[in-house]
Design a protein around this motif. Sequence first.
Motif, mmCIF file in Angstrom:
data_model
loop_
_atom_site.group_PDB
_atom_site.id
_atom_site.type_symbol
_atom_site.label_atom_id
_atom_site.label_comp_id
_atom_site.label_asym_id
_atom_site.label_seq_id
_atom_site.Cartn_x
_atom_site.Cartn_y
_atom_site.Cartn_z
ATOM 1 N N TRP A 21 -9.511 -21.878 17.390
ATOM 2 C CA TRP A 21 -8.387 -22.114 16.494
ATOM 3 C C TRP A 21 -7.817 -23.499 16.767
ATOM 4 C CZ3 TRP A 21 -4.473 -17.532 15.588
ATOM 5 C CH2 TRP A 21 -5.130 -16.495 14.909
ATOM 6 N N PHE A 22 -7.128 -24.031 15.762
ATOM 7 C CA PHE A 22 -6.443 -25.309 15.942
ATOM 8 C C PHE A 22 -4.956 -25.137 15.670
ATOM 9 C CE2 PHE A 22 -10.792 -26.749 14.901
ATOM 10 C CZ PHE A 22 -11.055 -27.385 16.102
ATOM 11 N N GLY A 23 -4.170 -25.980 16.346
ATOM 12 C CA GLY A 23 -2.725 -25.868 16.242
ATOM 13 C C GLY A 23 -2.092 -27.083 15.575
ATOM 14 N N ALA A 24 -0.889 -26.876 15.045
ATOM 15 C CA ALA A 24 -0.087 -27.947 14.452
ATOM 16 C C ALA A 24 1.374 -27.680 14.780
ATOM 17 C CB ALA A 24 -0.304 -28.023 12.943
ATOM 18 N N TYR A 25 2.184 -28.694 14.573
ATOM 19 C CA TYR A 25 3.574 -28.696 15.041
ATOM 20 C C TYR A 25 4.473 -29.071 13.886
ATOM 21 C CZ TYR A 25 7.296 -30.300 18.369
ATOM 22 O OH TYR A 25 8.435 -30.500 19.102
ATOM 23 N N CYS A 26 5.325 -28.135 13.467
ATOM 24 C CA CYS A 26 6.145 -28.337 12.274
ATOM 25 C C CYS A 26 7.605 -28.536 12.652
ATOM 26 C CB CYS A 26 5.999 -27.144 11.339
ATOM 27 S SG CYS A 26 4.322 -26.896 10.713
ATOM 28 N N LEU A 27 7.979 -29.782 12.883
ATOM 29 C CA LEU A 27 9.346 -30.118 13.249
ATOM 30 C C LEU A 27 10.005 -30.997 12.183
ATOM 31 C CD1 LEU A 27 11.695 -30.181 15.321
ATOM 32 C CD2 LEU A 27 10.564 -32.166 16.375
ATOM 33 N N THR A 28 9.346 -32.096 11.820
ATOM 34 C CA THR A 28 9.940 -33.089 10.925
ATOM 35 C C THR A 28 10.146 -32.543 9.515
ATOM 36 O OG1 THR A 28 8.857 -34.844 12.179
ATOM 37 C CG2 THR A 28 9.664 -35.418 9.996
ATOM 38 N N GLU A 29 11.295 -32.909 8.926
ATOM 39 C CA GLU A 29 11.617 -32.544 7.549
ATOM 40 C C GLU A 29 12.054 -33.800 6.803
ATOM 41 O OE1 GLU A 29 14.454 -29.367 7.398
ATOM 42 O OE2 GLU A 29 13.413 -28.153 8.914
ATOM 43 N N PRO A 30 12.153 -33.735 5.474
ATOM 44 C CA PRO A 30 12.594 -34.923 4.731
ATOM 45 C C PRO A 30 13.913 -35.494 5.231
ATOM 46 C CG PRO A 30 11.718 -33.288 3.218
ATOM 47 C CD PRO A 30 11.753 -32.637 4.573
ATOM 48 N N GLY A 31 14.828 -34.640 5.686
ATOM 49 C CA GLY A 31 16.120 -35.124 6.172
ATOM 50 C C GLY A 31 16.282 -35.028 7.676
ATOM 51 N N ALA A 32 15.210 -34.714 8.382
ATOM 52 C CA ALA A 32 15.296 -34.537 9.834
ATOM 53 C C ALA A 32 14.092 -35.193 10.495
ATOM 54 C CB ALA A 32 15.356 -33.050 10.196
ATOM 55 N N GLY A 33 14.285 -36.443 10.927
ATOM 56 C CA GLY A 33 13.230 -37.176 11.622
ATOM 57 C C GLY A 33 13.633 -37.378 13.069
ATOM 58 N N SER A 34 14.207 -38.543 13.359
ATOM 59 C CA SER A 34 14.684 -38.800 14.718
ATOM 60 C C SER A 34 15.775 -37.808 15.113
ATOM 61 C CB SER A 34 15.225 -40.237 14.818
ATOM 62 O OG SER A 34 14.193 -41.171 14.560
ATOM 63 N N ASP A 35 16.567 -37.378 14.133
ATOM 64 C CA ASP A 35 17.593 -36.361 14.377
ATOM 65 C C ASP A 35 16.966 -34.991 14.157
ATOM 66 O OD1 ASP A 35 19.899 -34.931 14.709
ATOM 67 O OD2 ASP A 35 20.856 -35.609 12.859
ATOM 68 N N ALA A 36 16.113 -34.601 15.095
ATOM 69 C CA ALA A 36 15.268 -33.414 14.906
ATOM 70 C C ALA A 36 16.064 -32.125 14.771
ATOM 71 C CB ALA A 36 14.292 -33.297 16.077
ATOM 72 N N ASN A 37 17.235 -32.066 15.376
ATOM 73 C CA ASN A 37 18.011 -30.821 15.377
ATOM 74 C C ASN A 37 18.769 -30.588 14.075
ATOM 75 O OD1 ASN A 37 18.641 -28.470 16.929
ATOM 76 N ND2 ASN A 37 20.698 -29.250 17.240
ATOM 77 N N SER A 38 18.619 -31.511 13.124
ATOM 78 C CA SER A 38 19.352 -31.383 11.866
ATOM 79 C C SER A 38 18.538 -30.704 10.778
ATOM 80 C CB SER A 38 19.809 -32.769 11.380
ATOM 81 O OG SER A 38 18.680 -33.580 11.066
ATOM 82 N N GLY A 39 17.408 -30.109 11.142
ATOM 83 C CA GLY A 39 16.533 -29.484 10.156
ATOM 84 C C GLY A 39 17.206 -28.384 9.359
ATOM 85 N N LYS A 40 16.774 -28.227 8.097
ATOM 86 C CA LYS A 40 17.371 -27.253 7.186
ATOM 87 C C LYS A 40 16.544 -25.986 7.028
ATOM 88 C CE LYS A 40 20.594 -30.282 6.241
ATOM 89 N NZ LYS A 40 21.939 -30.134 6.847
ATOM 90 N N GLU A 57 13.629 -18.452 23.656
ATOM 91 C CA GLU A 57 14.839 -17.740 23.253
ATOM 92 C C GLU A 57 15.434 -18.341 21.981
ATOM 93 O OE1 GLU A 57 17.362 -18.265 26.579
ATOM 94 O OE2 GLU A 57 16.137 -17.062 27.944
ATOM 95 N N ARG A 58 16.278 -17.565 21.356
ATOM 96 C CA ARG A 58 16.986 -18.049 20.167
ATOM 97 C C ARG A 58 17.796 -19.296 20.530
ATOM 98 N NH1 ARG A 58 20.889 -14.456 16.150
ATOM 99 N NH2 ARG A 58 21.899 -16.233 15.086
ATOM 100 N N GLY A 59 17.688 -20.308 19.699
ATOM 101 C CA GLY A 59 18.432 -21.544 19.923
ATOM 102 C C GLY A 59 17.812 -22.485 20.937
ATOM 103 N N ASN A 60 16.633 -22.131 21.419
ATOM 104 C CA ASN A 60 15.984 -22.968 22.445
ATOM 105 C C ASN A 60 14.996 -23.962 21.840
ATOM 106 O OD1 ASN A 60 16.169 -23.415 25.226
ATOM 107 N ND2 ASN A 60 14.247 -22.365 25.634
ATOM 108 N N GLY A 61 14.926 -24.009 20.518
ATOM 109 C CA GLY A 61 13.929 -24.848 19.860
ATOM 110 C C GLY A 61 14.103 -26.336 20.107
ATOM 111 N N PHE A 62 15.356 -26.789 20.142
ATOM 112 C CA PHE A 62 15.585 -28.220 20.358
ATOM 113 C C PHE A 62 15.096 -28.624 21.748
ATOM 114 C CE2 PHE A 62 18.425 -31.879 21.386
ATOM 115 C CZ PHE A 62 17.919 -32.742 20.436
ATOM 116 N N LYS A 63 15.336 -27.772 22.737
ATOM 117 C CA LYS A 63 14.857 -28.056 24.091
ATOM 118 C C LYS A 63 13.333 -28.082 24.131
ATOM 119 C CE LYS A 63 15.278 -26.445 28.883
ATOM 120 N NZ LYS A 63 15.877 -25.407 29.769
ATOM 121 N N ILE A 64 12.692 -27.144 23.439
ATOM 122 C CA ILE A 64 11.230 -27.124 23.369
ATOM 123 C C ILE A 64 10.729 -28.425 22.745
ATOM 124 C CG2 ILE A 64 9.228 -25.998 22.302
ATOM 125 C CD1 ILE A 64 10.825 -23.366 22.389
ATOM 126 N N ALA A 65 11.363 -28.814 21.648
ATOM 127 C CA ALA A 65 10.937 -30.022 20.938
ATOM 128 C C ALA A 65 11.062 -31.259 21.811
ATOM 129 C CB ALA A 65 11.755 -30.189 19.658
#
Length: 601
Positions: A146-165, A254-262
């Motif tokens: 299998w291959f993996g990918a990472y879905c963090l960036t959004e049209p309004g959330a680049g360098s400010d990764a925690n602002s994703g919608k 855990e819930r809310g731990n995504g920014f730390k993971i990123a």
Amino acid sequence: MSTENKKDILRGGQFLVKETKCEDVFTPEDFNEEQKMMKDSVKEFVDREIWPKKEEFENKNYDLTEKVMRKAGELGFLGIAVPEEYDGLGMGFVSTMLVCDYISGATGSIATAFGAHTGIGTMPITLYGNDEQKKKYVPKLATGEWFGAYCLTEPGAGSDANSGKTKAVLSDDGKYYSISGQKMWISNAGFANVFIVFARIEDDKNITGFIVENDKENGISFGEEEKKLGIHSSSTRQVFFNETKVPVENMLSERGNGFKIAMNALNVGRIKLAAACLDAQRRVTNSAVKYANDRVQFKTPIANFGAIKYKLAEMATSAYAGESASYRAAKNVEDRIAIRQAEGSSHAEAELKGVEEYAIECSILKVACSEDIQNCSDEGIQVYGGMGFSADTPMESAWRDARISRIYEGTNEINRMLAVGMLVKKAMKGHVDLLGPAQAVADELTGIPSFDKPDYSELFAEEKEMVANLKKVFLMVAGSAVQKFGPDLEEHQQLLLAASDILIEVYMAESTILRTEKNAKRNGEESQKEQIAMSKLYLYNAVDIVTQKAKEGIVSFATGDEQRMMLMGLKRFTKYQNMSNVVALRNTIAEKLTSENEYCF
């Protein structure tokens, strides 16, 4: 590991305020037999499967990228960092850097696919997943099934990764989350089997990570392949989630731990990106040297012209410096991981904390090596002249592929500011003593300078003194800036950018000198003639950069007597007593390259 050995390993950022002995740094010449065999194996794979097919990669052959990645998985290259219990090779951090280094040089398309899969695609599950998640997903990712990918960036959330919608809504029965949102610039999207997706639950302050299997029947759709400047065969698409159902057991950590993971994923990604730029520099330099030897103008190979020697020497020097600093930091990380494990930490916790400890160095390396490969490929085009602009030669694609390195894993501007910001935070926590050394520099500025004649009889005695003085320059500028602006320092971005360039040059120059000094001590100075020249050349350039950036920083916030005193201090700290003939240094390096007809260091 003994307590005594722990004391010998500097914490992240301490290179600025503590002396490092050459015996305490790891260099590429320290690879063990297993690492040398792995290096040869990866190089043979690249020379067989990737380098001869560069034209196909430039023609957007996404299927070829997937095919090559699957072969890499069969050979174990995708599982270097994965523990053996999950079908990986469980090798150390230096070995993972080495494989990333040598598999990435032939084309940016494979470099990106490899980095996205092994780093941000696999690593979050390996380091943050629970036992069930690891057993279910990691073996398939480690072997290339299998291959993996990472879905963090959004049209309004680049360098400010925690602002994703992107939203994740829990079902009424509490069995799954329904994810809806748009992700963009997703590497490997066209052939990924599993996505690491970041979404916000309700109005949580921080995002949460999820493991999402690619199922088009489950509300997942894709945009067309992006039309990009470079990395043409790296599959890059938008990914849309429309009420995609994800079992609650697929929440990552855990819930809310995504920014730390990123953020922790980016730390690892940054130092690995530095490694991914190294063999690219070697290959560009190799091509430039060979062309310069073959191309005859005015009845002589252009390699004999001083203008070409200048370029070849600078290209090789930046590659050598990048190697020196990258593997120095990699071994620091590996040693810190070993200390954590000896103290009882799990593999995942030890690796997370080990990399996090050297986040400053990771940002430094990301910036330095990504800009060096861009400059190297640009000069490579120039060596080729008109032919360099042609897509029929390797330089054109190398230049385009290099450009993305300054953007992903956090732009170089973000990483520059992060490096200084993280250093200041470490100082505030007492992890790095900046206050004492900064005060000592301030006292030195108002004191009477010594007129004793120093002893420069030992190799690099003056150069190491110069590096120590460059550290004083940083402490002078950054110390005064912190004192003046306090917590508002982060608002002065141009000042931070200037300070970070000083920090970068200090680390890179010191790493280069320490590597050469170590090898000269064990193999003799004559064996390191060209490496000594490269170390001195790098420092020569570094002093110029530090002088310019420090002056820019000083005049931006200091006035009157304070400004005059700091500028006088800058002049004192950057005074090179016995500067080498820089033209002779470049000629020494270039003539070695052309005689060997390759990058040979």
